[in-house]
Motif scaffolding. Structure first.
Motif, PDB file in Angstrom:
ATOM      1  N   GLY A  27       0.821  -1.210   0.000  1.00  0.00           N
ATOM      2  CA  GLY A  27       0.000   0.000   0.000  1.00  0.00           C
ATOM      3  C   GLY A  27       0.849   1.251   0.000  1.00  0.00           C
ATOM      4  N   LEU A  28       1.900   1.272   0.845  1.00  0.00           N
ATOM      5  CA  LEU A  28       2.836   2.387   0.913  1.00  0.00           C
ATOM      6  C   LEU A  28       4.239   1.852   0.654  1.00  0.00           C
ATOM      7  CD1 LEU A  28       1.643   4.192   4.198  1.00  0.00           C
ATOM      8  CD2 LEU A  28       0.831   4.574   1.860  1.00  0.00           C
ATOM      9  N   ILE A  29       5.037   2.593  -0.094  1.00  0.00           N
ATOM     10  CA  ILE A  29       6.424   2.201  -0.325  1.00  0.00           C
ATOM     11  C   ILE A  29       7.354   3.343   0.084  1.00  0.00           C
ATOM     12  CG2 ILE A  29       5.898   0.579  -2.188  1.00  0.00           C
ATOM     13  CD1 ILE A  29       6.781   2.740  -4.184  1.00  0.00           C
ATOM     14  N   LYS A  30       8.567   2.995   0.463  1.00  0.00           N
ATOM     15  CA  LYS A  30       9.572   3.983   0.857  1.00  0.00           C
ATOM     16  C   LYS A  30      10.009   4.748  -0.388  1.00  0.00           C
ATOM     17  CE  LYS A  30      12.213   5.224   4.449  1.00  0.00           C
ATOM     18  NZ  LYS A  30      11.667   6.104   5.468  1.00  0.00           N
ATOM     19  N   ARG A  36       5.351   6.830  -0.205  1.00  0.00           N
ATOM     20  CA  ARG A  36       4.459   7.139  -1.324  1.00  0.00           C
ATOM     21  C   ARG A  36       3.318   6.125  -1.334  1.00  0.00           C
ATOM     22  NH1 ARG A  36       4.270   5.526  -6.593  1.00  0.00           N
ATOM     23  NH2 ARG A  36       6.371   4.626  -6.526  1.00  0.00           N
ATOM     24  N   CYS A  37       2.111   6.636  -1.453  1.00  0.00           N
ATOM     25  CA  CYS A  37       0.918   5.791  -1.522  1.00  0.00           C
ATOM     26  C   CYS A  37       0.759   5.262  -2.944  1.00  0.00           C
ATOM     27  CB  CYS A  37      -0.322   6.592  -1.126  1.00  0.00           C
ATOM     28  SG  CYS A  37      -1.867   5.698  -1.303  1.00  0.00           S
ATOM     29  N   GLN A  38       0.613   3.965  -3.080  1.00  0.00           N
ATOM     30  CA  GLN A  38       0.502   3.379  -4.420  1.00  0.00           C
ATOM     31  C   GLN A  38      -0.933   3.377  -4.943  1.00  0.00           C
ATOM     32  OE1 GLN A  38       3.631   1.032  -6.052  1.00  0.00           O
ATOM     33  NE2 GLN A  38       3.538  -0.251  -4.220  1.00  0.00           N
ATOM     34  N   ARG A  39      -1.880   3.842  -4.123  1.00  0.00           N
ATOM     35  CA  ARG A  39      -3.251   3.990  -4.613  1.00  0.00           C
ATOM     36  C   ARG A  39      -3.454   5.347  -5.268  1.00  0.00           C
ATOM     37  NH1 ARG A  39      -8.323   2.961  -0.710  1.00  0.00           N
ATOM     38  NH2 ARG A  39      -7.461   4.754   0.410  1.00  0.00           N
ATOM     39  N   THR A  42       0.557   9.786  -3.919  1.00  0.00           N
ATOM     40  CA  THR A  42       0.946  10.936  -3.105  1.00  0.00           C
ATOM     41  C   THR A  42       2.140  10.585  -2.225  1.00  0.00           C
ATOM     42  OG1 THR A  42      -1.329  11.744  -3.047  1.00  0.00           O
ATOM     43  CG2 THR A  42       0.178  12.598  -1.371  1.00  0.00           C
ATOM     44  N   SER A  43       3.151  11.461  -2.215  1.00  0.00           N
ATOM     45  CA  SER A  43       4.295  11.288  -1.319  1.00  0.00           C
ATOM     46  C   SER A  43       4.116  12.177  -0.086  1.00  0.00           C
ATOM     47  CB  SER A  43       5.599  11.661  -2.035  1.00  0.00           C
ATOM     48  OG  SER A  43       5.902  10.705  -3.029  1.00  0.00           O
ATOM     49  N   PHE A  44       4.582  11.686   1.068  1.00  0.00           N
ATOM     50  CA  PHE A  44       4.445  12.471   2.290  1.00  0.00           C
ATOM     51  C   PHE A  44       5.584  12.140   3.256  1.00  0.00           C
ATOM     52  CE2 PHE A  44       1.929   8.591   2.643  1.00  0.00           C
ATOM     53  CZ  PHE A  44       2.354   8.050   3.846  1.00  0.00           C
TER      54      PHE A  44
END
Length: 436
Positions: A27-30, A36-39, A42-44
């Motif tokens: 779901g989220l990758i570094k 970064r959200c893979q859906r 968005t990076s945060f």
């Protein structure tokens, strides 16, 4: 757990570990120092979106259901297309100009090329898509028709259902029923965030509209939901110069500067009202009501206001002057929004006060348009062009007029009127108009 093809599920590993033939991604990758959200792409910063248990989550697409660093995005691949018979019931007839674009869209799709249809409001953009939709559906391909606006989706879905009466045409927006697969889905652009490689054809209507125009995650949603063998068609009456140039470079631009009924676009009249706040002064009130009475001689009126507070004040003012039952209003937060729009289509109101929510995607017969405080900053050039496009959209000529009430001239007002005149000139030059 049941997995529908193309639909992207947020799962824990225990929910899919026994399943095979699934597309699985974290779901989220570094992403460097961020996540970064893979859906929604968005990076945060990690420390900004951290739960008490140490997991990270994406705030940007939280309304679709929380995606955390312990989740996986799981999708079952769509099935191999199988040709099938599809009932096609379009009783209208395209003009030669429309037919040329219609066939061009089919050829572009076959070549897996994206297309941009740049056509004036009321040009019949939806009708020009019917051949492409029919081609895709008979080939067994999956299709999504989406728009940033719920009202546009709610108007398009029944139209497509009429054209393909024996086909299930789905409709999805926030708060809709749980997802069930259909060969043709009408949805808001936000809903595409639920899909991955799900559609062979994605049509995006009103690409210049809020929020799609400036929302990177929605652009990502379109590309992510598109199958690798598919292509997209983008529609707009007011695309940006950048979008036009990009489409030209890819040989995917189709332009139509005239409506199917071969009449000129009505050119707005400018009416100066020095103080545009309610209650109006005696002189301004007299001028304003004279125009209201003039427009009501031939048509009902769509009256656009710059804010909800102004809209409510205008409704009360006109109810006293014209009659309580003759005036209605609608805005984005109105719980009876769809019901009132339906009533307006049934001629329930002589004057329908509205916010910019009705600037695009809706069609009413026999209406004139009046914009109060048209020099307000909310009324951009594109917005004014879309609003002007509500007049004289279909049927016989009904003397539809457009009035822009203003106190000071703005670039948006000048630009909108200039573009309407230029489009009429282009249409005349191309032989697309009956009147001189």
């Amino acid at each position: 757990m049941k997995f529908y093809p193309g639909y992207q599920y947020v799962c824990q590993v225990t929910e899919f570990e026994r399943e095979s033939d699934l597309i699985v991604q974290k779901g989220l990758i570094k992403d460097g120092k961020n996540y970064r959200c893979q859906r929604c792409n968005t990076s945060f910063l990690a420390h900004e979106n951290r739960l008490p248990d140490g997991r990270y989550y994406c705030r940007e697409c939280l309304l679709l259901g929380r995606v955390t660093s312990s989740h996986y995005l799981v999708t079952k691949p769509i099935k191999k297309p199988v040709k099938k018979a599809v009932t096609f019931c379009f009783k209208g007839k395209l003009t030669p100009a429309q037919e040329k674009i219609s066939q061009g869209l089919v050829q572009n799709f076959i070549k897996q090329k994206n297309s941009l249809v740049y056509a004036v409001t009321g040009a019949g953009k939806t009708e020009m898509l019917f051949s492409l939709l029919y081609y895709c559906l008979t080939e067994g391909l999956t299709v999504a028709f989406c728009s940033p606006r719920v009202d546009v989706c709610c108007e398009i879905q029944p139209r497509l259902q009429q054209v393909f009466p024996k086909l299930s045409v789905g409709l999805r927006y926030y708060g809709a029923k749980p997802y069930e697969p259909t060969p043709l889905l009408v949805c808001t652009t936000h809903q595409l965030l639920y899909f991955k490689a799900a559609f062979h054809l994605i049509v995006v209507d009103e690409i210049d509209a809020f929020p799609y125009a400036h929302d990177k995650k929605l652009h990502f949603a379109v590309s992510n939901a598109l199958h690798e063998s598919g292509a997209s068609v983008f529609l707009s009456a007011t695309p940006s110069e950048l979008e036009i140039k990009k489409a030209q470079q890819q040989a995917g631009l189709f332009c139509l500067p005239a409506r199917y009924h071969r009449r000129k676009l009505p050119v707005p009249k400018l009416v100066r009202i020095k103080k545009q706040s309610l209650p109006l002064t005696f002189r301004n009130k007299r001028v304003f009501l004279q125009w209201i009475k003039h427009l009501l001689l031939h048509n009902h009126i769509l009256l656009f206001c710059a804010s909800i507070s102004q809209l409510k004040a205008m409704e009360e003012f006109l109810k006293k002057e014209v009659g309580k039952d003759a005036v209605g209003s609608v805005h984005a937060a109105d719980p009876k929004r769809q019901e009132k729009i339906s009533d307006m289509r049934q001629n329930a109101f002589q004057i329908f006060c509205c916010s910019t929510i009705l600037e695009r995607g809706v069609t009413f017969s026999n209406v004139s348009v009046l914009v109060f405080e048209a020099d307000h900053q909310i009324f951009t050039k594109a917005t004014l062009l879309q609003i002007a496009g509500r007049a004289d959209r279909k049927g016989e000529f009904s003397h539809s007029e457009i009035i822009f009430c203003f106190s000071q001239m703005t670039p948006a007002l000048k630009g909108a009127i200039k573009e309407i005149k230029e489009l009429n000139q282009k249409a005349q030059k191309a032989g697309l108009l009956n009147e001189v």
